[in-house]
Design an enzyme around this catalytic site. Structure first.
Site, PDB file in Angstrom:
ATOM      1  N   TYR A 178      23.880 -38.955   6.796  1.00  0.00           N
ATOM      2  CA  TYR A 178      22.688 -39.441   7.484  1.00  0.00           C
ATOM      3  C   TYR A 178      21.447 -39.091   6.667  1.00  0.00           C
ATOM      4  CZ  TYR A 178      25.176 -40.189  11.947  1.00  0.00           C
ATOM      5  OH  TYR A 178      26.006 -40.641  12.941  1.00  0.00           O
ATOM      6  N   ASP A 234      23.480 -42.601  18.483  1.00  0.00           N
ATOM      7  CA  ASP A 234      22.782 -42.494  19.761  1.00  0.00           C
ATOM      8  C   ASP A 234      21.736 -43.598  19.913  1.00  0.00           C
ATOM      9  OD1 ASP A 234      24.214 -40.196  20.379  1.00  0.00           O
ATOM     10  OD2 ASP A 234      22.682 -38.849  19.575  1.00  0.00           O
ATOM     11  N   ARG A 256      29.588 -42.720  16.390  1.00  0.00           N
ATOM     12  CA  ARG A 256      28.879 -43.278  17.547  1.00  0.00           C
ATOM     13  C   ARG A 256      27.414 -42.871  17.506  1.00  0.00           C
ATOM     14  NH1 ARG A 256      32.571 -42.845  22.998  1.00  0.00           N
ATOM     15  NH2 ARG A 256      34.383 -44.047  22.246  1.00  0.00           N
ATOM     16  N   ARG A 262      19.749 -34.486  14.693  1.00  0.00           N
ATOM     17  CA  ARG A 262      18.357 -34.463  15.132  1.00  0.00           C
ATOM     18  C   ARG A 262      17.907 -33.064  15.531  1.00  0.00           C
ATOM     19  NH1 ARG A 262      18.757 -38.648  19.645  1.00  0.00           N
ATOM     20  NH2 ARG A 262      16.605 -38.036  20.046  1.00  0.00           N
TER      21      ARG A 262
END
Length: 270
Positions: A115, A59, A57, A205
């Site tokens: 990522y 952001d 999921r 992040r």
């Protein structure tokens, strides 16, 4: 209308630009990737509704080039991709749709998520054609120091200091890879590659935010790793902006091992 009958599981491979979405998951009154794709699928398949299960999921503002989802539907028309191309907006595409192997679950069968976070610290700023996908940084960054700090975070740890806690969710994760390097011959972009079995909320992040503090010289190389003994989110760790982050790969085991992987993952989450 398609008559009710046995359902088949379909794997979807997706890509999207996250700037125009409030993340993946449906939210009342907000435009999300899940809502847009589910609505398009329902029209293409002539169904009242379609429910997607997603691997990760993302952001608000986060992009994806390798997102994976599944849905259970009565059939898979050969014209589905062409139909979706006409129904979906230009910032999201379904790249492939295939009948999933037995035991496949986009979320629970996944072995890893990869990522990439991209940063440009060049004096002239970010290439205008890349500005929606790359974070422009106004000061030079020490990539060697960032890479040294990153290596100390790899492994099985409680990443509570780097996560926004969700009630009942664990913050223990296995970070398989965290690399920091300059990309290509020009070195115009710095790439942080982050791979784990799963991530908690804002983890990627926040890791990048901590590495940026090291790269600027505001924190020591061993500072990010020193936070691993904390049991709650650290206010000292900044969260890097969303637009530099892209989900590029979801990895799955061989087909024969999918069922066992799903059982293992469900047991661990419970």
């Amino acid at each position: 209308m398609i008559e009710a009958g046995p359902l088949m599981r379909v794997r979807l491979d997706l890509t999207y630009e996250g700037a125009g979405f409030s993340g993946w998951a449906r939210q009342p009154g907000r435009r999300t990737v899940q809502q847009v794709v589910e609505d398009a699928l329902a029209v293409a398949l002539r169904l009242p509704a379609v429910r997607l299960v997603v691997a990760g999921r993302t952001d608000t503002g986060v992009h994806a080039t390798g997102q994976v989802a599944h849905c259970d539907v009565p059939e898979l028309p050969g014209t589905l991709l062409r139909s979706l191309r006409g129904l979906l907006p230009p910032d999201v595409r379904v790249l492939a749709a295939s009948v999933a192997p037995l035991g496949f679950d986009a979320r629970f069968a996944a072995m890893l998520r990869r990522y990439e976070y991209r940063i440009a610290d060049a004096p002239g700023g970010v290439d205008p054609l890349r500005r929606r996908f790359v974070l422009g940084w106004p000061r030079p960054l020490d990539v060697e120091s960032m890479a040294g700090a990153a290596r100390q975070l790899v492994g099985l740890h409680d990443f509570a200091a780097f996560c926004r806690r969700r009630e009942g969710a664990t913050t223990i994760r296995t970070l398989l890879r965290l690399d920091v390097e300059r990309d290509g011959d020009s070195g115009a972009e710095i790439v942080c590659t982050v791979v784990a079995d799963a991530f908690c909320h804002s983890m990627v992040r926040s890791l990048v935010g901590a590495l940026l503090a090291v790269g600027e010289g505001r924190r020591a190389v061993d500072w990010p790793a020193s936070l691993l003994d904390r049991d709650r989110r650290s206010d000292e760790v900044g969260v890097a902006p969303a637009h530099g982050l892209t989900l590029v790969e979801v990895g799955y085991p061989p087909d024969a091992e999918l069922g066992a992987r799903v059982e293992q993952t469900r047991a661990r989450r419970a």
